[in-house]
Design a protein around this motif. Structure first.
Motif, PDB file in Angstrom:
ATOM      1  N   ASP A 179       0.564  -1.615  -0.029  1.00  0.00           N
ATOM      2  CA  ASP A 179      -0.179   0.266   0.139  1.00  0.00           C
ATOM      3  C   ASP A 179       0.874   1.386   0.334  1.00  0.00           C
ATOM      4  OD1 ASP A 179      -2.430   1.342   0.193  1.00  0.00           O
ATOM      5  OD2 ASP A 179      -2.214   1.251   2.129  1.00  0.00           O
ATOM      6  N   THR A 180       1.244   1.791  -0.988  1.00  0.00           N
ATOM      7  CA  THR A 180       1.998   2.463  -1.232  1.00  0.00           C
ATOM      8  C   THR A 180       1.541   4.379  -1.920  1.00  0.00           C
ATOM      9  OG1 THR A 180       3.454   1.862  -2.117  1.00  0.00           O
ATOM     10  CG2 THR A 180       3.985   3.834  -2.271  1.00  0.00           C
ATOM     11  N   PHE A 181       0.576   4.250  -2.824  1.00  0.00           N
ATOM     12  CA  PHE A 181      -0.530   5.242  -3.825  1.00  0.00           C
ATOM     13  C   PHE A 181      -1.801   5.655  -2.808  1.00  0.00           C
ATOM     14  CE2 PHE A 181       2.284   4.569  -6.765  1.00  0.00           C
ATOM     15  CZ  PHE A 181       3.637   5.382  -6.737  1.00  0.00           C
ATOM     16  N   LYS A 182      -2.436   6.890  -2.518  1.00  0.00           N
ATOM     17  CA  LYS A 182      -3.938   7.216  -2.388  1.00  0.00           C
ATOM     18  C   LYS A 182      -4.863   7.045  -4.009  1.00  0.00           C
ATOM     19  CE  LYS A 182      -3.277  10.916   1.666  1.00  0.00           C
ATOM     20  NZ  LYS A 182      -2.997  12.870   1.535  1.00  0.00           N
ATOM     21  N   LEU A 183      -5.835   7.278  -3.316  1.00  0.00           N
ATOM     22  CA  LEU A 183      -6.566   6.840  -4.523  1.00  0.00           C
ATOM     23  C   LEU A 183      -7.524   8.361  -4.591  1.00  0.00           C
ATOM     24  CD1 LEU A 183      -8.604   3.347  -4.004  1.00  0.00           C
ATOM     25  CD2 LEU A 183      -6.118   3.654  -4.474  1.00  0.00           C
ATOM     26  N   PRO A 184      -6.923   8.969  -5.306  1.00  0.00           N
ATOM     27  CA  PRO A 184      -7.195  10.515  -5.828  1.00  0.00           C
ATOM     28  C   PRO A 184      -8.571  10.591  -6.381  1.00  0.00           C
ATOM     29  CG  PRO A 184      -6.169   9.757  -7.520  1.00  0.00           C
ATOM     30  CD  PRO A 184      -6.009   8.046  -7.089  1.00  0.00           C
ATOM     31  N   SER A 185      -9.311  11.880  -6.247  1.00  0.00           N
ATOM     32  CA  SER A 185     -10.577  11.706  -6.422  1.00  0.00           C
ATOM     33  C   SER A 185     -10.949  12.706  -7.161  1.00  0.00           C
ATOM     34  CB  SER A 185     -11.802  11.935  -5.456  1.00  0.00           C
ATOM     35  OG  SER A 185     -12.077  10.561  -4.537  1.00  0.00           O
ATOM     36  N   HIS A 186     -12.077  12.998  -8.719  1.00  0.00           N
ATOM     37  CA  HIS A 186     -12.008  13.760  -9.265  1.00  0.00           C
ATOM     38  C   HIS A 186     -13.212  14.802  -8.590  1.00  0.00           C
ATOM     39  CE1 HIS A 186     -15.803  11.191 -10.641  1.00  0.00           C
ATOM     40  NE2 HIS A 186     -16.141  12.490 -10.468  1.00  0.00           N
ATOM     41  N   VAL A 187     -12.731  16.044  -9.287  1.00  0.00           N
ATOM     42  CA  VAL A 187     -13.793  16.888  -9.081  1.00  0.00           C
ATOM     43  C   VAL A 187     -13.975  17.883  -9.969  1.00  0.00           C
ATOM     44  CG1 VAL A 187     -13.570  19.540  -7.459  1.00  0.00           C
ATOM     45  CG2 VAL A 187     -12.514  18.006  -6.253  1.00  0.00           C
ATOM     46  N   ILE A 188     -15.644  18.242  -9.784  1.00  0.00           N
ATOM     47  CA  ILE A 188     -16.065  18.782 -11.227  1.00  0.00           C
ATOM     48  C   ILE A 188     -16.250  20.026 -11.060  1.00  0.00           C
ATOM     49  CG2 ILE A 188     -17.344  18.577 -13.308  1.00  0.00           C
ATOM     50  CD1 ILE A 188     -17.597  15.752 -12.896  1.00  0.00           C
ATOM     51  N   ASN A 189     -16.444  20.862 -12.025  1.00  0.00           N
ATOM     52  CA  ASN A 189     -17.139  22.353 -11.659  1.00  0.00           C
ATOM     53  C   ASN A 189     -18.210  21.963 -12.427  1.00  0.00           C
ATOM     54  OD1 ASN A 189     -17.365  25.437 -11.272  1.00  0.00           O
ATOM     55  ND2 ASN A 189     -16.297  25.110 -13.760  1.00  0.00           N
ATOM     56  N   GLU A 190     -19.270  22.024 -11.861  1.00  0.00           N
ATOM     57  CA  GLU A 190     -20.874  22.358 -12.703  1.00  0.00           C
ATOM     58  C   GLU A 190     -20.986  23.701 -13.033  1.00  0.00           C
ATOM     59  OE1 GLU A 190     -22.341  19.361 -13.284  1.00  0.00           O
ATOM     60  OE2 GLU A 190     -21.015  17.830 -11.937  1.00  0.00           O
ATOM     61  N   HIS A 191     -20.311  24.294 -12.871  1.00  0.00           N
ATOM     62  CA  HIS A 191     -20.747  25.415 -13.119  1.00  0.00           C
ATOM     63  C   HIS A 191     -19.748  26.721 -14.342  1.00  0.00           C
ATOM     64  CE1 HIS A 191     -22.618  29.671 -12.765  1.00  0.00           C
ATOM     65  NE2 HIS A 191     -21.645  30.145 -12.522  1.00  0.00           N
ATOM     66  N   GLY A 192     -20.419  27.444 -15.014  1.00  0.00           N
ATOM     67  CA  GLY A 192     -19.393  27.043 -16.055  1.00  0.00           C
ATOM     68  C   GLY A 192     -18.802  25.948 -17.256  1.00  0.00           C
ATOM     69  N   ALA A 193     -18.994  24.804 -16.783  1.00  0.00           N
ATOM     70  CA  ALA A 193     -18.399  24.098 -17.529  1.00  0.00           C
ATOM     71  C   ALA A 193     -18.438  23.753 -19.200  1.00  0.00           C
ATOM     72  CB  ALA A 193     -19.139  22.569 -17.070  1.00  0.00           C
ATOM     73  N   VAL A 194     -19.865  24.451 -19.873  1.00  0.00           N
ATOM     74  CA  VAL A 194     -19.902  24.693 -21.308  1.00  0.00           C
ATOM     75  C   VAL A 194     -19.611  26.214 -20.920  1.00  0.00           C
ATOM     76  CG1 VAL A 194     -20.264  24.377 -23.468  1.00  0.00           C
ATOM     77  CG2 VAL A 194     -20.711  22.751 -21.680  1.00  0.00           C
ATOM     78  N   VAL A 195     -18.752  26.910 -21.855  1.00  0.00           N
ATOM     79  CA  VAL A 195     -19.093  28.538 -22.290  1.00  0.00           C
ATOM     80  C   VAL A 195     -19.171  28.534 -23.088  1.00  0.00           C
ATOM     81  CG1 VAL A 195     -17.504  30.677 -21.983  1.00  0.00           C
ATOM     82  CG2 VAL A 195     -17.337  28.627 -20.274  1.00  0.00           C
ATOM     83  N   PRO A 196     -20.203  29.501 -23.725  1.00  0.00           N
ATOM     84  CA  PRO A 196     -20.092  29.582 -25.315  1.00  0.00           C
ATOM     85  C   PRO A 196     -19.399  30.634 -25.585  1.00  0.00           C
ATOM     86  CG  PRO A 196     -21.815  31.173 -23.918  1.00  0.00           C
ATOM     87  CD  PRO A 196     -21.115  29.565 -22.981  1.00  0.00           C
ATOM     88  N   GLY A 197     -19.148  30.688 -26.938  1.00  0.00           N
ATOM     89  CA  GLY A 197     -18.192  31.950 -27.562  1.00  0.00           C
ATOM     90  C   GLY A 197     -19.270  32.694 -28.748  1.00  0.00           C
ATOM     91  N   LEU A 198     -18.116  32.847 -29.138  1.00  0.00           N
ATOM     92  CA  LEU A 198     -19.082  34.554 -30.385  1.00  0.00           C
ATOM     93  C   LEU A 198     -20.262  33.734 -31.104  1.00  0.00           C
ATOM     94  CD1 LEU A 198     -15.873  35.864 -31.128  1.00  0.00           C
ATOM     95  CD2 LEU A 198     -16.864  36.726 -28.856  1.00  0.00           C
TER      96      LEU A 198
END
Length: 332
Positions: A179-198
């Motif tokens: 047992d050596t490594f931690k098991l990482p978790s993801h953090v998702i930024n829900e707000h602003g994930a898809v930003v519209p362009g021009l």
């Protein structure tokens, strides 16, 4: 107080634009304001090699992206900030992790599968144009995270799989050896994930619909005026939920300004006026960072110094981890 470590990779593959700021830079830097988090940001120049094969271009884009993050508030005194290629232990760990990683896991990587699918659609060989850097990308990303025992990795929805694969790789190593490594978790930024362009589509350089972050004020104003809208008149109520202008506005305005703009949308306001207000709040936010960015780009030795100092701190930790890893796998 239990402090969690977050690890954020920044790939230098283009001049940063407003979509990058809203979708990635802003939420990642907000994590550094949380006293319960220890933040690490690294310039993923090794990852960029998979797509950028022009040495001069890669070097320049690395400076541009590093200067952007620094100008927008990344503090190298309180967050670890370094260039990936200046920590050679990462490549060493990648090879060791590859020895416990199944080819089947790599075959399931979304980025690889997408390229294979594209090739098949165009009647090309399945692996045409796919280099081993792209294929092994998840293993290198796992090394980036596991080397520093990252607890959380901020990612977009498209990259959740990479963190899950890092967990799989860490688990495979831990089961094979110790047992050596931690098991990482993801953090998702829900707000602003898809930003519209021009043009209303997702802001992307491939669509040529971006707003570069640090253009001159008059250029920023012209770009804002180019945002496509519908044909509703000034006095007609408008929907904030499907408005490119409002989506961008709320990322730069204060809460009071956002509330007022919502009322204006409901009561009726002309698109010309909305664009004026959008330019005003965007320019207000970007004015000082724009100046800092230019100063940094005119003093690239300063950027090198900051990245090198961060890499020194990162290497101290990486060397300690590699001593443990090598011992456990039987290497001297």
């Amino acid at each position: 107080m239990l402090v969690k470590r977050t690890v954020t990779g920044i790939k230098p593959t283009g001049t940063p634009h407003v979509g990058n700021y809203i979708g990635a830079i802003k939420p990642a830097l907000q994590l550094a304001e949380n006293p319960e988090r220890e933040t690490m940001y690294f310039m993923a120049d090794l990852h960029a090699l998979n797509a950028v094969h022009d040495a001069r271009k890669l070097k320049e884009m690395t400076y541009e992206v590093a200067a952007t993050w620094l100008a927008l508030g990344l503090n190298p005194d309180t967050s670890l900030f370094y260039r990936q290629s200046e920590v050679p232990e990462l490549v060493e760990l990648q090879w060791i992790l590859a020895s416990v990683t199944s080819k089947g896991l790599m075959n399931r990587a979304h980025a690889y599968k997408a390229r294979v699918s594209e090739n098949m659609e165009h009647d090309r060989e399945a692996d045409d144009g796919i280099n081993m850097g792209l294929y092994n990308y998840p293993v290198m990303m796992a090394a980036d995270i596991l080397m520093f025992q990252g607890d959380e990795v901020p990612v977009g929805k498209d990259n959740v799989q990479h963190v899950e694969m890092a967990r799989d790789i860490a688990g495979a190593f831990n089961r094979t050896y110790e047992d050596t490594f931690k098991l990482p978790s993801h953090v998702i930024n829900e707000h602003g994930a898809v930003v519209p362009g021009l043009d209303g589509r997702k802001m992307s350089k491939s669509y040529d619909n971006t707003i570069p972050l640090f253009v001159e004020e008059h250029v920023l104003e012209k770009l804002v005026k180019r945002v496509i809208t519908d044909s509703k008149g000034p006095d007609e109520p408008k929907d904030t939920n499907n408005s490119t202008l409002f989506t961008l506005y709320q990322e730069f305005a204060t809460n009071e300004e956002i509330a007022q703009m919502k009322r204006s949308y409901q009561e009726g306001i002309g698109y010309g006026k909305i664009k004026e207000e959008l330019f005003r709040v965007m320019n207000r936010t970007l004015q000082t960072p724009r100046s800092v960015y230019r100063e940094l780009m005119n003093d690239q030795q300063k950027i090198d110094q900051l990245l090198h100092e961060g890499a020194g701190r990162a290497r101290n930790e990486a060397q300690t981890m590699m001593h443990t890893v090598k011992k456990r796998v039987g290497l001297k």
